[in-house]
Motif scaffolding. Structure first.
Motif: not given
Length: 505
Positions: A206-208, A213-216, A249-250, A492-496
């Motif tokens: 929602q915020t991205n 972390p949303g989908e680009s 992302a969901k 990117r998920d690992h790093e976040l």
């Protein structure tokens, strides 16, 4: 009709026996017994379903869910099932498809930057509501953390069940959100039976909405091949999961939210900074029994003697809900395969997951290895256990599975010096009432299932609040290394995930 099928089956089996001899006859006797037993259970389930539906029915036989929903709960709790703009019509409960209800996942008029500002503001304030009424948090109080998405229908009933629990006035409810919604906020801020607090996961879809972390738009589509992804030069081309799929992302959001929530509660909230007791983790589609707080305290007391090495307490279990019918199904199909007759007529139905657990072991607990698929509901653990988990952040954050519980299983199996042991109630005090998760695309809500849980708890009320627990030991099972479900290959998920440990994102 089911009786006729069984009778016909029996006649045919007897005829086969006469031709094939006594060995086959013995097996067919087993088959008949299994079929008869299964039919009786099916019939009993149908009766229970009918009783639950009758609770929801008007005297004239027409179902009126608006009225029935309110009939299931005490009058003073109706306000949690009625929208603010419907208070002048107290009979009008919130239901799916009700035109006057704005569902929680309806698009908000706020844009992403405004939502981020409100979330930052709320998280910075760390406001605790009703503290002036119920006093500060004590070390013998209970902290309950509830992970919330957009399912306000279930959340309403979760709140109602919490309100009915004995001792709830001494608890602190922390609602952790990955979706900012004014209607959900209003519902939570109505709670007047204990202290409450809201925290908001700040890195949500929602915020991205258009970036990680949303989908680009530049992310790789889920099912594209790696070679095609490299040709397209999409952002995460080099990091599909172990099954060759790219992130969604969901799905990744739930694991991120769970990890952020626990880190936030144990490391960053002032109100629990000196709290050393167990913290109970629930979700927005969990329904609790009236004695769940009492039972948790009894478990803590019993654990000190019976299992000081137990790291996790579990008030909910899926065993009684699923395994009984699952095993019956396996037994029947085994016989069918041997006999190779009437297989089409004997396939068990798919409704067995709705059968509520038995309460015959109301005063029993079991010591077992922690197994994520069995012991992930109504989990409670303290700061010492959380420190062990955080020390294994690398294992948790890099395990290729988008489920937090499977990732925690990997921590237990592969990182800890001793696997997690769990102290679990045989008769659960936390029930799963949700019929839909992140995998379901359609909206759904099962009032009959909620009615069955409420009816069960009402019928066994005399067995609640037992004086003591009878403890048994589950057999130790061989360690099974699982591959994981994927969905978590993106670096990117690992790093976040790793940055969330120290709030470095």
């Amino acid at each position: 009709m089911a009786i006729d099928v069984v009778r016909t089956l029996r006649q045919k089996i007897i005829a086969v026996c006469r031709k094939l001899g006594i060995g086959v006859c013995l097996r067919t006797v087993v088959l008949i017994f299994c079929l008869t037993f299964f039919w009786v259970q099916l019939h009993m389930s149908d009766v229970a379903d009918n009783e639950a539906i009758q609770i929801l029915a008007k005297p004239d036989g027409l179902l009126d869910a608006n009225d029935s929903m309110l009939q299931l709960v005490p009058q003073h709790l109706h306000k949690y099932l009625v929208a603010l703009h419907q208070r002048d019509r107290p009979h009008q409960a919130i239901l799916p498809g009700n035109a006057s209800e704005h569902v929680a996942n309806t698009a908000t008029s706020l844009n992403a930057s405004e939502i981020r500002r409100l979330i930052d503001q709320q998280n910075s304030k760390q406001a605790v509501y009703n503290e002036d009424v119920y006093g500060p948090l004590q070390n013998d109080s209970l902290v309950i953390v509830i992970q919330v998405h957009t399912r306000i229908m279930y959340l309403r009933h979760t709140i109602v069940s919490l309100a009915r629990a004995r001792g709830i006035e001494n608890a602190l409810l922390i609602f952790s959100h990955d979706h900012y919604d004014e209607q959900i906020n209003e519902l939570i801020q109505m709670i007047d039976f204990c202290k409450t607090m809201q925290i908001f996961y700040p890195y949500s879809i929602q915020t991205n909405p258009f970036s990680f972390p949303g989908e680009s738009p530049d992310d790789c589509p889920r099912d594209i091949t790696k070679s095609e992804a490299i040709k397209r030069k999409c952002i995460n081309a080099m990091h599909p999961d172990q099954y060759g799929h790219y992130r969604e992302a969901k799905f990744t959001q739930t694991k991120h939210h769970w990890w952020w929530k626990a880190n936030r509660v144990f490391n960053e909230l002032d109100i629990v900074s000196n709290f050393s007791g167990p913290i109970l983790f629930l979700e927005d589609d969990h329904y609790v029994a009236e004695d769940f707080i009492y039972m948790l305290k009894l478990m803590v007391k019993s654990c000190r003697v019976a299992c000081p090495q137990c790291s996790i307490l579990s008030l909910g279990t899926y065993l009684k809900t699923y395994n009984f019918y699952g095993e019956a199904k396996k037994d029947i199909l085994r016989v069918i395969r041997r006999q190779q007759i009437f297989a089409a007529e004997l396939t068990p139905p798919s409704w067995s997951f709705k059968i509520v657990p038995s309460f015959s072991h109301y005063d029993k607990a079991e010591i077992s290895q922690w197994i994520s698929s069995k012991h992930n509901m109504g989990m409670a653990y303290n700061r010492t256990v959380w420190k062990k988990i955080v020390d294994c952040a690398d294992t948790f954050c890099k395990y290729d599975d988008y489920n937090w519980d499977w990732s925690l299983q990997s921590v237990s199996n592969n990182c800890l010096s001793h696997e997690f042991k769990v102290f679990v109630l045989k008769a659960p005090r936390v029930f799963h009432i949700g019929e839909c998760g992140v995998h379901h695309k359609k909206s759904c809500f099962d009032m009959a299932l909620i009615a069955k849980v409420q009816k069960l708890l009402s019928s066994v009320y005399k067995y609640l609040f037992p004086d003591k627990l009878e403890v048994t030991y589950a057999p130790i099972k061989k360690k099974v290394l699982r591959k994981g479900n994927g969905g978590w290959g993106d670096i990117r998920d690992h790093e976040l995930c790793l940055r969330l440990v120290n709030h470095q994102w």
